[in-house]
Design a protein around this motif. Structure first.
Motif, PDB file in Angstrom:
ATOM      1  N   GLY A 137       0.839  -1.187   0.000  1.00 56.83           N
ATOM      2  CA  GLY A 137       0.000   0.000   0.000  1.00 56.83           C
ATOM      3  C   GLY A 137       0.872   1.234   0.000  1.00 56.83           C
ATOM      4  O   GLY A 137       2.102   1.149   0.029  1.00 56.83           O
ATOM      5  N   VAL A 138       0.252   2.400  -0.035  1.00 55.22           N
ATOM      6  CA  VAL A 138       0.980   3.668   0.001  1.00 55.22           C
ATOM      7  C   VAL A 138       0.511   4.451   1.212  1.00 55.22           C
ATOM      8  O   VAL A 138      -0.679   4.750   1.351  1.00 55.22           O
ATOM      9  N   LEU A 139       1.456   4.782   2.098  1.00 57.44           N
ATOM     10  CA  LEU A 139       1.149   5.530   3.320  1.00 57.44           C
ATOM     11  C   LEU A 139       1.234   7.026   3.053  1.00 57.44           C
ATOM     12  O   LEU A 139       2.248   7.522   2.560  1.00 57.44           O
ATOM     13  N   ARG A 140       0.163   7.730   3.389  1.00 57.46           N
ATOM     14  CA  ARG A 140       0.122   9.187   3.265  1.00 57.46           C
ATOM     15  C   ARG A 140      -0.370   9.780   4.581  1.00 57.46           C
ATOM     16  O   ARG A 140      -0.995   9.094   5.387  1.00 57.46           O
ATOM     17  N   ASP A 141      -0.127  11.066   4.755  1.00 59.46           N
ATOM     18  CA  ASP A 141      -0.599  11.778   5.956  1.00 59.46           C
ATOM     19  C   ASP A 141      -0.201  11.033   7.225  1.00 59.46           C
ATOM     20  O   ASP A 141      -1.014  10.860   8.142  1.00 59.46           O
TER      21      ASP A 141
ATOM     22  N   MET B 278      -2.970   7.425   6.731  1.00 54.86           N
ATOM     23  CA  MET B 278      -3.894   6.995   5.691  1.00 54.86           C
ATOM     24  C   MET B 278      -3.129   6.130   4.696  1.00 54.86           C
ATOM     25  O   MET B 278      -2.091   6.533   4.177  1.00 54.86           O
ATOM     26  N   VAL B 279      -3.642   4.930   4.442  1.00 55.23           N
ATOM     27  CA  VAL B 279      -3.006   3.986   3.528  1.00 55.23           C
ATOM     28  C   VAL B 279      -3.917   3.751   2.336  1.00 55.23           C
ATOM     29  O   VAL B 279      -5.113   3.443   2.495  1.00 55.23           O
ATOM     30  N   GLN B 280      -3.354   3.897   1.144  1.00 55.59           N
ATOM     31  CA  GLN B 280      -4.097   3.672  -0.091  1.00 55.59           C
ATOM     32  C   GLN B 280      -3.863   2.249  -0.554  1.00 55.59           C
ATOM     33  O   GLN B 280      -2.738   1.821  -0.786  1.00 55.59           O
ATOM     34  N   LEU B 281      -4.957   1.489  -0.668  1.00 56.14           N
ATOM     35  CA  LEU B 281      -4.921   0.116  -1.194  1.00 56.14           C
ATOM     36  C   LEU B 281      -5.793   0.094  -2.447  1.00 56.14           C
ATOM     37  O   LEU B 281      -7.016  -0.019  -2.350  1.00 56.14           O
ATOM     38  N   GLY B 282      -5.165   0.205  -3.605  1.00 57.72           N
ATOM     39  CA  GLY B 282      -5.962   0.306  -4.817  1.00 57.72           C
ATOM     40  C   GLY B 282      -6.864   1.519  -4.746  1.00 57.72           C
ATOM     41  O   GLY B 282      -6.405   2.639  -4.508  1.00 57.72           O
ATOM     42  N   ASP B 283      -8.179   1.328  -4.928  1.00 59.10           N
ATOM     43  CA  ASP B 283      -9.140   2.428  -4.849  1.00 59.10           C
ATOM     44  C   ASP B 283      -9.604   2.706  -3.424  1.00 59.10           C
ATOM     45  O   ASP B 283     -10.387   3.615  -3.190  1.00 59.10           O
ATOM     46  N   LEU B 284      -9.134   1.906  -2.480  1.00 59.01           N
ATOM     47  CA  LEU B 284      -9.604   2.016  -1.111  1.00 59.01           C
ATOM     48  C   LEU B 284      -8.585   2.748  -0.239  1.00 59.01           C
ATOM     49  O   LEU B 284      -7.400   2.410  -0.236  1.00 59.01           O
ATOM     50  N   ALA B 285      -9.041   3.768   0.483  1.00 59.14           N
ATOM     51  CA  ALA B 285      -8.184   4.494   1.422  1.00 59.14           C
ATOM     52  C   ALA B 285      -8.677   4.208   2.837  1.00 59.14           C
ATOM     53  O   ALA B 285      -9.861   4.397   3.135  1.00 59.14           O
TER      54      ALA B 285
ATOM     55  N   VAL C 231     -15.168   0.195  -0.938  1.00 60.50           N
ATOM     56  CA  VAL C 231     -14.748  -1.210  -0.980  1.00 60.50           C
ATOM     57  C   VAL C 231     -13.769  -1.416  -2.127  1.00 60.50           C
ATOM     58  O   VAL C 231     -13.682  -0.613  -3.061  1.00 60.50           O
ATOM     59  N   LEU C 232     -13.014  -2.519  -2.040  1.00 61.30           N
ATOM     60  CA  LEU C 232     -12.245  -3.005  -3.178  1.00 61.30           C
ATOM     61  C   LEU C 232     -13.140  -3.893  -4.023  1.00 61.30           C
ATOM     62  O   LEU C 232     -14.016  -4.575  -3.492  1.00 61.30           O
TER      63      LEU C 232
ATOM     64  N   ASP D  46      -9.510 -12.421  -6.169  1.00 62.55           N
ATOM     65  CA  ASP D  46      -8.586 -11.628  -6.982  1.00 62.55           C
ATOM     66  C   ASP D  46      -9.025 -10.172  -6.921  1.00 62.55           C
ATOM     67  O   ASP D  46     -10.157  -9.834  -7.270  1.00 62.55           O
ATOM     68  N   THR D  47      -8.107  -9.299  -6.464  1.00 63.54           N
ATOM     69  CA  THR D  47      -8.431  -7.886  -6.281  1.00 63.54           C
ATOM     70  C   THR D  47      -7.349  -7.026  -6.913  1.00 63.54           C
ATOM     71  O   THR D  47      -6.329  -7.530  -7.394  1.00 63.54           O
ATOM     72  N   GLN D  48      -7.534  -5.709  -6.832  1.00 55.41           N
ATOM     73  CA  GLN D  48      -6.547  -4.760  -7.367  1.00 55.41           C
ATOM     74  C   GLN D  48      -5.193  -4.885  -6.674  1.00 55.41           C
ATOM     75  O   GLN D  48      -4.156  -4.586  -7.263  1.00 55.41           O
ATOM     76  N   VAL D  49      -5.202  -5.281  -5.415  1.00 64.49           N
ATOM     77  CA  VAL D  49      -3.951  -5.344  -4.655  1.00 64.49           C
ATOM     78  C   VAL D  49      -3.370  -6.757  -4.612  1.00 64.49           C
ATOM     79  O   VAL D  49      -2.364  -7.003  -3.947  1.00 64.49           O
TER      80      VAL D  49
END
Length: 356
Positions: free
Chosen positions: A248-252, A259-266, A298-299, A318-321
């Motif tokens: 995931g991508v950690l922001r803020d 806040m962690v971004q997992l595909g379209d889900l934050a 949701v994912l 099977d998901t985006q992540v």
């Protein structure tokens, strides 16, 4: 038989074990509190059994100090340390009765035979084998033989009781009942116990504290709940039960969460001192909740496999992540392979952790 003496703590200060150029246990510090059951957990070759054998005096400490009950035992022999070990193989003498097996250590140590046999009877009663003293080991079940091995260790009234993979020779159902008996006995007698296993569920069930080892060092130590719910790295998280590992991508990021971004889900997740950017995220299977595809927050996932397990259903999604393994408590409606689903994450069992 009753445990009248005060339980002893075990302190390791910079304890190291080397065999030539090979370091089997890297310098480590560990305090095992008196009256606690502490489990050394890890994969084969991680150093847990070597560490146990150093506490027992069966392996010499290369560097560091080892104290039991405040007494420096680093250079003492096994016989001088007043510890007892229950081995993976019960090592009962087949030609001796159960009572004689339990009394053997006392008699070898100079206790009069009659007194030793009386104490053996008391130890057998402690482990629920009163009246079994005249039997031969071959006339006992695997679980009963394990209890005999525990009685043989208890009768010596050790300061510390050590277990080396004690349940690995038993079937799954018997392992479950025996671990409950060992835990109950330890708590009733107030014993200090050091317990080695590679079985995570066994460690979770019996321990006051778990020490997870990897590559000859401690990866993390804590209570069963701490290790399962707040692992410090990917290895501990994935070793302590089922877990999905994704990126995931950690922001803020602020101290303790971000806040962690997992595909379209934050989602906002706890973390321990991570920097912003790509991070490792661990998701427990029970933290995944399936909902209808297209719902907000949701994912999007596709069911790859669906397995009915009676009380619950298991899915690979099977998901985006990436592929996620999920356990759904409701098994009345089994979703079909190829079906589109929404994947929602619970507010527990999901954490951002360090790599490794």
């Amino acid at each position: 038989m009753s445990q009248t003496k005060k339980a002893a703590d075990v302190v390791l200060q910079g304890v190291t074990k080397r065999y030539g150029a090979v370091t089997a246990v890297k310098p480590l510090n560990l305090h095992i509190k008196a009256g606690n059951l502490v489990t050394l957990l890890g994969p084969s070759g991680c150093g847990k059994t070597t560490l146990l054998r150093m506490i027992a005096g069966l392996e010499r400490v290369t560097e560091g100090r080892l104290l039991i009950g405040g007494r420096d035992v680093t250079d003492m022999s096994a016989g001088e340390r007043n510890v007892s070990m229950v081995f993976q193989s019960y090592a009962l003498f087949p030609h001796m009765s159960v009572r004689e097996n339990v009394a053997y250590g006392l008699i070898s140590g100079g206790v009069a035979r009659r007194e030793a046999l009386e104490k053996a009877e008391g130890a057998l009663a402690t482990v629920g084998l009163k009246g079994f003293g005249d039997r031969l080991p071959s006339e006992m079940s695997g679980g009963q033989q394990q209890r005999v091995a525990v009685a043989r260790a208890l009768v010596l009234e050790p300061d510390v009781l050590l277990f080396d993979e004690p349940l690995s020779n038993l079937d799954a159902r018997l392992r479950r009942s025996m671990r409950e008996e060992i835990r109950a006995l330890q708590q009733r007698l107030g014993l200090t116990v050091v317990y080695v296993t590679h079985d995570q569920s066994e460690a979770l069930a019996v321990s006051d504290q778990i020490v997870v080892m990897r590559n000859a060092e401690i990866a993390q130590a804590g209570s069963p709940r701490e290790l399962y719910e707040a692992p410090e790295n990917v290895f501990v998280a994935t070793f302590m039960g089922e877990a999905n590992h994704v990126k995931g991508v950690l922001r803020d990021a602020s101290p303790g969460e971000g806040m962690v971004q997992l595909g379209d889900l934050a989602i906002r997740l706890p973390h321990k001192g991570l920097s912003e950017g790509e991070v490792d995220v661990v998701i427990r299977p029970e933290a995944i909740m399936l909902t209808e595809a297209g719902a907000g927050g949701v994912l999007t996932g596709t069911v790859a496999t669906a397995t009915y397990m009676g009380a619950h259903a298991e899915y690979n999604l099977d998901t985006q992540v990436g592929r996620l393994f999920a356990i759904a408590p409701e098994a009345t409606r089994l979703r079909r392979p190829g079906e589109q689903v929404g994947v929602r994450l619970a507010d527990h069992g999901v954490f951002a952790v360090r790599a490794g």
